[in-house]
Design an enzyme around this catalytic site. Structure first.
Site, short mmCIF file in Angstrom:
data_model
loop_
_atom_site.label_atom_id
_atom_site.label_comp_id
_atom_site.label_asym_id
_atom_site.label_seq_id
_atom_site.Cartn_x
_atom_site.Cartn_y
_atom_site.Cartn_z
CG MET A 1 92.19 34.45 94.91
SD MET A 1 92.79 33.09 93.90
CE MET A 1 91.21 32.42 93.36
CG MET B 1 91.41 34.67 90.04
SD MET B 1 92.42 33.50 89.10
CE MET B 1 91.93 31.95 89.86
CG ASP C 1 88.75 30.15 92.61
OD1 ASP C 1 88.84 30.41 93.83
OD2 ASP C 1 88.94 29.02 92.14
CG ASP D 1 90.93 26.53 95.87
OD1 ASP D 1 91.12 25.68 94.99
OD2 ASP D 1 90.48 27.66 95.63
CG HIS E 1 88.91 32.29 96.94
ND1 HIS E 1 89.81 31.35 96.47
CD2 HIS E 1 89.63 33.15 97.70
CE1 HIS E 1 91.01 31.62 96.92
NE2 HIS E 1 90.93 32.72 97.66
CB SER F 1 86.62 25.29 91.56
OG SER F 1 87.06 26.49 90.97
CG MET G 1 95.00 29.83 98.83
SD MET G 1 93.58 29.33 97.83
CE MET G 1 94.36 28.94 96.25
CG HIS H 1 85.57 27.63 95.39
ND1 HIS H 1 85.64 28.06 96.70
CD2 HIS H 1 86.67 28.13 94.77
CE1 HIS H 1 86.73 28.76 96.87
NE2 HIS H 1 87.38 28.83 95.70
#
Length: 224
Positions: free
Chosen positions: A67, A36, A34, A174, A65, A7, A136, A32
């Site tokens: 979020m 956000m 993330d 994760d 991913h 990540s 998660m 990965h």
């Protein structure tokens, strides 16, 4: 065989291209990312321009991913930027089936994620639509958190649901993944493990990846 997805949330952004080359050298196939929004989770991270920049830096599979609250309007932008797989949260979407169909329509592989307190039963209506389920193992929003052991039975439950399907679906985890927790989640069915701190925050990134990967492959052979 388990897949380790480093990540970049834990990476040194000033040296990101070099660090991506290090995980490639170590044998990584996925990375990965993330995303956000400061709304669904308190942190704010990467827009499509960053994903496009990462796409230029590496040929690794981009596991993005989201979020993000109600992400439909940005999904095409992340696909255009280079996302290979786009994962959305069941908790963040009013019309989940439609969102999963949108991801498929733009040409990305389809992922769905569950927060720690979300029941696996919510997957039942949509499991036939997904390529990956992300459970998660921390509350989303920040890297470096401690693994929540109470999630392990849910992993086994999701694994049983996947086994009942007539096609392959990845089970990703994760949060708090390291050489101690990786064997636990693998034995419960996980086959994609996101790791940030355990790789990018170590002095030797290549050695850290190789150590975690070797640990995971060994335990994959003993998977229940």
């Amino acid at each position: 065989m388990a897949i380790i997805a480093p990540s970049i949330l834990a990476a040194d952004f000033a040296n990101l291209k070099h660090q991506l080359s290090l995980i490639e050298q170590a044998g990584a196939k996925w990375v990965h990312i993330d995303v956000m929004d400061g709304h669904f989770v308190p942190n704010i991270t990467f827009g499509p321009a960053i994903i496009a920049a990462v796409r230029k830096m590496t040929k690794l599979f981009l596991d993005v991913h989201l979020m993000v609250h109600e992400p439909d309007f940005i999904i095409p932008k992340y696909r255009e930027a280079g996302a290979d797989l786009i994962t959305v949260h069941v908790e963040a979407i009013a019309h989940l089936y439609r969102t999963l169909q949108l991801i498929k329509h733009v040409g990305a592989r389809v992922g769905v994620s569950l927060n720690p307190a979300t029941s696996a039963h919510c997957l039942e209506p949509i499991i036939s639509e997904v390529d990956l389920i992300l459970a998660m193992t921390v509350n989303p929003g920040f890297g470096g958190q401690e693994f929540i052991p109470a999630i392990v039975p849910k992993l086994a439950q999701i694994d049983n649901m996947i086994r009942a399907q007539d096609r392959a679906i990845y089970l990703e985890v994760d949060g708090g993944i390291d050489s101690q927790t990786a064997p636990v989640v693998i034995r419960s069915g996980a086959n994609v493990l996101v790791a940030g701190t355990a790789i990018f925050k170590q002095d030797d990134i290549v050695a850290a990846f190789e150590q975690l990967n070797n640990c995971c492959q060994s335990d994959s052979e003993n998977r229940i």
